[in-house]
Motif scaffolding. Structure first.
Motif, PDB file in Angstrom:
ATOM      1  N   MET A 276      49.641  10.139  27.597  1.00 12.49           N
ATOM      2  CA  MET A 276      48.599   9.413  28.319  1.00 12.49           C
ATOM      3  C   MET A 276      47.267  10.156  28.253  1.00 12.49           C
ATOM      4  N   ARG A 277      47.317  11.463  28.393  1.00 15.66           N
ATOM      5  CA  ARG A 277      46.083  12.254  28.314  1.00 15.66           C
ATOM      6  C   ARG A 277      45.503  12.228  26.902  1.00 15.66           C
ATOM      7  N   LEU A 278      46.385  12.304  25.902  1.00 10.00           N
ATOM      8  CA  LEU A 278      45.929  12.301  24.511  1.00 10.00           C
ATOM      9  C   LEU A 278      45.288  10.965  24.160  1.00 10.00           C
ATOM     10  N   ILE A 279      45.858   9.874  24.639  1.00  8.51           N
ATOM     11  CA  ILE A 279      45.268   8.554  24.390  1.00  8.51           C
ATOM     12  C   ILE A 279      43.862   8.501  24.962  1.00  8.51           C
ATOM     13  N   ARG A 280      43.696   8.976  26.176  1.00  8.23           N
ATOM     14  CA  ARG A 280      42.361   8.941  26.796  1.00  8.23           C
ATOM     15  C   ARG A 280      41.386   9.851  26.062  1.00  8.23           C
ATOM     16  N   SER A 281      41.882  10.931  25.507  1.00 14.61           N
ATOM     17  CA  SER A 281      40.992  11.834  24.775  1.00 14.61           C
ATOM     18  C   SER A 281      40.473  11.201  23.486  1.00 14.61           C
ATOM     19  N   ARG A 282      41.180  10.167  23.008  1.00 12.20           N
ATOM     20  CA  ARG A 282      40.805   9.492  21.775  1.00 12.20           C
ATOM     21  C   ARG A 282      40.050   8.184  22.045  1.00 12.20           C
ATOM     22  N   ALA A 283      39.576   7.987  23.259  1.00 19.04           N
ATOM     23  CA  ALA A 283      38.970   6.711  23.640  1.00 19.04           C
ATOM     24  C   ALA A 283      37.827   6.322  22.720  1.00 19.04           C
ATOM     25  N   SER A 284      36.916   7.244  22.492  1.00 16.63           N
ATOM     26  CA  SER A 284      35.779   6.931  21.624  1.00 16.63           C
ATOM     27  C   SER A 284      36.227   6.716  20.180  1.00 16.63           C
ATOM     28  N   GLN A 285      37.101   7.570  19.709  1.00 16.82           N
ATOM     29  CA  GLN A 285      37.603   7.481  18.330  1.00 16.82           C
ATOM     30  C   GLN A 285      38.353   6.178  18.072  1.00 16.82           C
ATOM     31  N   ASP A 286      39.143   5.735  19.053  1.00 19.34           N
ATOM     32  CA  ASP A 286      39.989   4.558  18.859  1.00 19.34           C
ATOM     33  C   ASP A 286      39.386   3.285  19.441  1.00 19.34           C
ATOM     34  N   GLY A 287      38.218   3.380  20.058  1.00 18.61           N
ATOM     35  CA  GLY A 287      37.560   2.197  20.579  1.00 18.61           C
ATOM     36  C   GLY A 287      38.252   1.575  21.772  1.00 18.61           C
ATOM     37  N   ILE A 288      38.772   2.411  22.669  1.00 18.63           N
ATOM     38  CA  ILE A 288      39.456   1.897  23.857  1.00 18.63           C
ATOM     39  C   ILE A 288      38.712   2.322  25.119  1.00 18.63           C
ATOM     40  N   ASP A 289      38.990   1.614  26.197  1.00 17.28           N
ATOM     41  CA  ASP A 289      38.445   1.940  27.508  1.00 17.28           C
ATOM     42  C   ASP A 289      39.428   2.886  28.194  1.00 17.28           C
ATOM     43  N   PRO A 290      39.051   4.115  28.495  1.00 22.79           N
ATOM     44  CA  PRO A 290      39.993   5.061  29.117  1.00 22.79           C
ATOM     45  C   PRO A 290      40.437   4.626  30.507  1.00 22.79           C
ATOM     46  N   GLY A 291      39.786   3.617  31.081  1.00 22.56           N
ATOM     47  CA  GLY A 291      40.195   3.089  32.378  1.00 22.56           C
ATOM     48  C   GLY A 291      41.065   1.856  32.268  1.00 22.56           C
ATOM     49  N   PHE A 312      52.778  11.086  37.741  1.00 22.98           N
ATOM     50  CA  PHE A 312      51.747  11.315  36.726  1.00 22.98           C
ATOM     51  C   PHE A 312      51.022  12.640  36.904  1.00 22.98           C
ATOM     52  N   ASP A 313      50.988  13.158  38.127  1.00 23.89           N
ATOM     53  CA  ASP A 313      50.274  14.414  38.375  1.00 23.89           C
ATOM     54  C   ASP A 313      51.218  15.571  38.691  1.00 23.89           C
ATOM     55  N   ALA A 314      52.499  15.405  38.429  1.00 26.04           N
ATOM     56  CA  ALA A 314      53.441  16.502  38.667  1.00 26.04           C
ATOM     57  C   ALA A 314      53.104  17.670  37.740  1.00 26.04           C
ATOM     58  N   ALA A 320      47.848  22.834  27.498  1.00 27.38           N
ATOM     59  CA  ALA A 320      47.817  23.333  26.123  1.00 27.38           C
ATOM     60  C   ALA A 320      46.394  23.431  25.598  1.00 27.38           C
ATOM     61  N   ASP A 321      45.512  22.571  26.074  1.00 29.66           N
ATOM     62  CA  ASP A 321      44.115  22.532  25.618  1.00 29.66           C
ATOM     63  C   ASP A 321      43.326  21.648  26.572  1.00 29.66           C
ATOM     64  N   SER A 322      42.102  21.315  26.195  1.00 27.42           N
ATOM     65  CA  SER A 322      41.232  20.540  27.081  1.00 27.42           C
ATOM     66  C   SER A 322      41.747  19.114  27.316  1.00 27.42           C
ATOM     67  N   VAL A 323      42.578  18.604  26.424  1.00 28.40           N
ATOM     68  CA  VAL A 323      43.162  17.272  26.606  1.00 28.40           C
ATOM     69  C   VAL A 323      43.896  17.195  27.939  1.00 28.40           C
ATOM     70  N   ASP A 324      44.538  18.285  28.331  1.00 25.46           N
ATOM     71  CA  ASP A 324      45.353  18.285  29.545  1.00 25.46           C
ATOM     72  C   ASP A 324      44.535  18.349  30.823  1.00 25.46           C
ATOM     73  N   MET A 325      43.198  18.346  30.689  1.00 24.35           N
ATOM     74  CA  MET A 325      42.348  18.224  31.860  1.00 24.35           C
ATOM     75  C   MET A 325      42.143  16.757  32.244  1.00 24.35           C
ATOM     76  N   LEU A 326      42.531  15.840  31.360  1.00 23.39           N
ATOM     77  CA  LEU A 326      42.348  14.420  31.619  1.00 23.39           C
ATOM     78  C   LEU A 326      43.492  13.879  32.471  1.00 23.39           C
ATOM     79  N   PRO A 327      43.264  12.767  33.203  1.00 23.40           N
ATOM     80  CA  PRO A 327      44.311  12.215  34.069  1.00 23.40           C
ATOM     81  C   PRO A 327      45.436  11.577  33.260  1.00 23.40           C
ATOM     82  N   ALA A 328      46.649  11.652  33.793  1.00 21.95           N
ATOM     83  CA  ALA A 328      47.824  11.041  33.158  1.00 21.95           C
ATOM     84  C   ALA A 328      48.270   9.784  33.893  1.00 21.95           C
TER      85      ALA A 328
END
Length: 461
Positions: A276-291, A312-314, A320-328
């Motif tokens: 879920m975090r990785l998908i949101r990190s690719r929002a601009s690249q994949d043309g999706i709305d992270p919300g 989701f927040d357990a 592992a990297d900055s991706v894991d700062m995004l919400p799941a």
């Protein structure tokens, strides 16, 4: 081009001016004779006036032709009326009997008059408006839903557009010794491709991009009882269908909890959170709305999707990297014939055993049973099940619905009388189960996950 205009006079001229009559071809083995339906065998059913002031008349034609594969609808659009833009899931033809109108297909548009037709392709966003002083009288034709037996199984040769590894340096804690990922092909009554991943060591996202994205995304989690991951039947097949309807779909292959991972029963959830975090990190690249990122899970994949919905927040792994700062947290959850409880008497035995063993503690049951962890700040939930499910009792869906409702989570429940378990999209076109993908789309539209993809009276779905 997504629209072809046809003029009846042009077609007639082409047919009558042919200088050579070819030899009669051999009759194929699948040949079926022509069927002529008399006027007395056709039922004309006029729907109530469309629109607030009755500016459109919709006409349903029904006949008794055995094995027919096409459907026809009549529409009369009075001055100022229109069939609003909507995405079509199959090819359609608009044939104008009289009057004039303007048809649109995505960015294209054209004027039609009596004797002209527009051929519109599946996946296009189409509409037509009346123009001029006379009513626009037209016939709309399209495939009869379920006529081919595979209408929900689309683009079967299509493979993922991209495969994205979840973990840049491998899964947390490293790969257990002796574990080697491999795919196994499975037999099925439809002779369709059907493979499952065993002993997953490199969890990944298989990406299916839509031709006409609406900005939504789905993390799709196949089932397999936590014994394997059914990536084709409950993964790629659904991904192709939902991508056809505008969503960018990410099919998750995930680690199995009983195979020696350091996280144990939390290993699959580690992968789901990371996905879920990785998908949101690719929002601009994949043309999706992270919300607008939902999760959909089937069977044991429904258990994992439900676990992500609640946990989701357990804090179950070190970033592992900055991706894991995004919400799941998913923005919506869709649980299809899900395993919910890991407790007897309603759990699916092997799923529970593969997750928490044969003698789970009270703490394990409380942590890993979805109905025990519902929370008020969770996303809206859609649940679908069959009452006669012999593998995962329908009580799982009932437990989930009750738990989410009591927690204050918006929740919708659909239970079909018949369907069994593990149907996915296969072999259901001629049954009531064929409605389930559309139920998901309409619910998701109501929740703001998808943009409107509802089809009108003309389209038969």
């Amino acid at each position: 081009m997504r629209m072809i205009l046809l003029a009846a006079t042009t077609l007639l001229a082409a047919c009558t001016s042919a200088p050579h009559v070819p030899a009669t071809p051999p009759v194929p083995a699948s040949y079926r004779p022509m069927i002529v339906i008399s006027a007395s065998e056709v039922t004309r059913e006029e729907a109530p006036p469309h629109g607030s002031i009755g500016m459109s008349t919709a006409i349903r034609f029904s006949d008794q032709a055995p094995g027919r594969t096409m459907e026809f609808r009549g529409r009369i659009l009075y001055p100022g009326a229109a069939i609003g833009p909507h995405v079509i899931s199959h090819d359609e033809v608009y044939y104008v009997l009289s009057g004039t109108g303007r048809v649109t297909s995505d960015s294209e548009s054209a004027n039609l008059s009596g004797g002209m037709a527009a051929y519109l392709y599946a996946g296009a966003r189409v509409g037509i408006e009346q123009t001029g002083s006379e009513p626009l009288d037209l016939i709309i034709s399209y495939p009869l839903p379920g006529a081919t037996g595979t209408s929900l199984l689309v683009d079967m040769d299509r493979q993922p557009d991209e495969i994205v590894p979840l973990w840049p340096d491998g899964p947390p804690g490293g790969v257990p010794a002796g574990l080697e990922e491999h795919a196994v092909s499975r037999d099925n009554p439809w002779n369709l491709p059907d493979h499952a991943l065993h002993d997953v060591t490199a969890p990944a996202l298989s990406v299916f991009r839509p031709q006409r994205p609406d900005g939504s995304a789905i993390l799709l989690i196949p089932g397999g009882g936590y014994k394997w991951v059914v990536v084709e039947k409950e993964g790629h097949e659904g991904a192709r269908w939902f991508a056809r309807h505008g969503a960018t779909v990410y099919v998750l292959s995930y680690r199995l909890p009983h195979q020696g991972w350091s996280a144990g029963a939390d290993a699959p959830l580690q992968d789901a959170q990371r996905a879920m975090r990785l998908i949101r990190s690719r929002a601009s690249q994949d043309g999706i709305d992270p919300g607008r990122v939902g999760v959909m899970g089937f069977s044991a994949g429904g258990h994992l999707a439900g676990s992500l919905t609640n946990r989701f927040d357990a804090p179950i792994y070190v970033a592992a990297d900055s991706v894991d700062m995004l919400p799941a947290r998913p923005d919506a959850a869709m649980l299809i014939y899900p395993v919910i409880t890991l407790a007897q008497p309603f759990t699916h035995g092997s799923t529970s055993e593969n997750m928490i063993g044969t003698a789970p503690t009270a703490e394990q049951l409380a942590t890993f049973s979805v109905e025990r962890t519902a929370r008020a700040d969770g996303p809206p939930v859609f649940i679908l099940h069959a009452s006669d499910d012999p593998a995962v009792p329908v009580d799982n869906a009932l437990l989930a619905y009750d738990a989410f409702r009591k927690a204050g989570v918006p929740v919708t429940l659909h239970i079909f009388e018949r369907g069994g378990h593990g149907f996915g999209l296969r072999g259901i076109d001629s049954t009531s189960l064929a409605a389930w993908p559309r139920l998901v789309m309409d619910w998701g539209t109501d929740q703001g996950l998808f943009h409107s993809d509802r089809l009108g009276f003309c389209c038969g779905q």
